[in-house]
Design a protein around this motif. Structure first.
Motif, short mmCIF file in Angstrom:
data_model
loop_
_atom_site.label_atom_id
_atom_site.label_comp_id
_atom_site.label_asym_id
_atom_site.label_seq_id
_atom_site.Cartn_x
_atom_site.Cartn_y
_atom_site.Cartn_z
N THR A 70 -0.72 -1.25 8.77
CA THR A 70 -1.38 -1.26 7.47
C THR A 70 -2.41 -0.14 7.38
O THR A 70 -2.60 0.47 6.32
N VAL A 81 0.83 -1.21 0.00
CA VAL A 81 0.00 0.00 0.00
C VAL A 81 0.86 1.26 0.00
O VAL A 81 0.58 2.22 -0.72
N LEU A 121 -2.80 2.79 4.54
CA LEU A 121 -4.06 3.07 3.84
C LEU A 121 -4.46 4.54 4.00
O LEU A 121 -4.98 5.16 3.06
#
Length: 475
Positions: free
Chosen positions: A228, A175, A232
């Motif tokens: 994570t 990401v 994002l």
């Protein structure tokens, strides 16, 4: 703004037989949402009060960006503090490494912004604004293809990267790499805003991108997504910023910013493609090196001593907010240097003003780092992050020097000078072995960083003075 000297008198006119292009400035007109201007480069013409008026106008134009940068950085610090208290020390170290990777990968996009500003500024000052929209669309299409390629490669190589960088979050790596590539698309549109001197629109864009990123980061981390979720938040923030910039540009096209001026032969007015590619390549190299200089200490310390990453990341957050502030101020300095370069002038007053604004947060942080480092870290992050508090002041001073180098480098790039690249190359080559020799010790790492950053700031500052004393002809 500041006490630096004004512009250098322009060179005498050249003959039509010169091999260099002849640039004839045109008269701008106001447009919806654009600054009200009266001079050829979007600034008030000379008057009896001269430098005082130029300095006052520069302060007014830079203030919205400075305010937006302060708010965005404050929000980023608050979010970082919240994340630090939610995640474990190891988890916080992982998210710090992901953020460092993002800034390294995104720096080429920032370099592309330099090329966008320089070319769009040249076309605006030569009356060829009608060429900008189609050119920008072509660059956006290439940017979308780059994002797609990066997404595929990141998915395939995330395991290898996770092992080599000691980052225990493969999804976060994917990401954050995609976010870094998408940053290039945002930089295209921010570059067009800068070329229009649309500083208020750019300030709003900074607030939207930073605000949405901050809110989403907290929400996603609270939802249990860990590092994570931080990645994002970065990706969605970048995407939202690009959507807003595109919307703003659709309402304030570049072609409306200037009235048609005297006809200029295209062969003389437009830069050669080979020269333009070279300029963008130099900017890519320079800003890529700045990205490494900003974040390589976190990456190397995390690799050499993972257990110390969280504590070092805590002192790094506050220190490197200074570099973010310098990058925001560069959004004002870069187009100012580019537009004045096309007139044979310098932008030392604008540089002096940005340095004065930058000095305020730098002095505050350095004072706290010297007088009460443990209190500051304990208040912001908690007692478990105190082990690196003794390294706060040298790292804060190192990032103050790097912030100055960022401003000097953007000035030189905007003015078409490339000599800073050699200094950055040497600095990068020196700093990596010095950081490795520190063996993951926070204080030794910060002191090695300071030695190199202070030298680079002195060298690039000297290059700026040389560039101002010896202005180059428009090319």
């Amino acid at each position: 703004m500041g006490s630096l000297a004004g512009s250098v008198p322009p060179r005498p006119p050249r003959t039509a037989t010169s091999s260099e292009p002849i640039v004839r400035p045109v008269s701008p007109a106001s447009s919806p949402g654009a600054p009200v201007v009266a001079g050829a480069d979007g600034h008030a013409p000379a008057s009896p009060s001269g430098g005082a008026e130029r300095s006052s106008q520069a302060v007014r134009e830079a203030t919205p960006l400075a305010f937006a940068g302060f708010v965005a950085n404050a929000a980023n610090v608050l979010v970082t503090l919240a994340v630090a208290r939610i995640l474990s020390t190891t988890g916080y170290g992982t998210q710090a490494q992901l953020v460092a990777i993002f800034f390294v990968v995104s720096m080429p996009g920032s370099a592309l912004l330099v090329g966008i500003v320089r070319r769009a500024t040249r076309w605006r000052t030569t009356g060829h604004t009608e060429l900008i929209p189609a050119w920008a669309r072509r660059i956006r299409r290439v940017g979308l293809m780059v994002v797609a390629v990066v997404a595929v490669l990141a998915t395939l190589l995330c395991g290898v990267l996770s092992t080599q960088l000691s980052v225990d979050d493969r999804a976060g790596i994917v990401v954050v790499l995609v976010a870094g590539a998408a940053w290039g698309l945002l930089c295209v549109d921010r570059g067009l805003l800068q070329a229009q001197h649309a500083y208020r629109g750019l300030a709003v864009n900074l607030l939207i991108e930073g605000g949405l990123r901050s809110v989403l980061t907290v929400v996603l981390v609270f939802a249990g997504m860990g590092s994570t979720g931080v990645a994002l938040g970065l990706l969605i923030g970048v995407a939202s910023g690009d959507v807003h910039a595109r919307w703003y540009l659709s309402r304030h096209p570049a072609g409306r910013a200037l009235e048609p001026g005297p006809p200029v032969p295209p062969a003389l007015a437009l830069p050669r493609e080979r020269r333009l590619v070279t300029d963008v390549g130099i900017a890519l190299l320079a800003l890529g090196l700045l990205g490494l200089l900003q974040n390589v200490d976190v990456v190397i310390l995390g690799r050499e001593r993972p257990s110390a990453t969280g504590a070092y990341a805590a002192i790094s957050v506050a220190s490197k907010a200074l570099v973010f502030a310098a990058l925001v101020l560069s959004s004002f300095l870069l187009p100012e240097a580019a537009s004045r370069r096309d007139k044979g002038e310098h932008a030392l007053r604008q540089l002096g003003g940005t340095l004065a604004i930058f000095a305020v947060p730098a002095a505050l942080l350095l004072g706290l780092a010297v007088l009460a480092p443990e209190f500051l870290i304990k208040l912001a992050f908690g007692a478990r992050y105190l082990s690196a508090a003794h390294a706060l002041w040298p790292l804060a001073l190192a990032m103050t020097c790097l912030g100055a180098t960022v401003l000097f480098t953007h000035y030189l790039l905007g003015a078409g000078h490339r000599r800073a690249v050699l200094a950055l190359l040497v600095g990068t080559a020196v700093i990596i072995p010095l950081l490795l020799a520190a063996d993951g010790d926070p204080r030794a790492t910060a002191e090695a960083d300071l030695a190199v950053q202070a030298t680079l700031a002195a060298v690039t500052g000297g290059l700026v003075l040389l560039a101002a004393l010896r202005p180059r002809r428009v090319s």
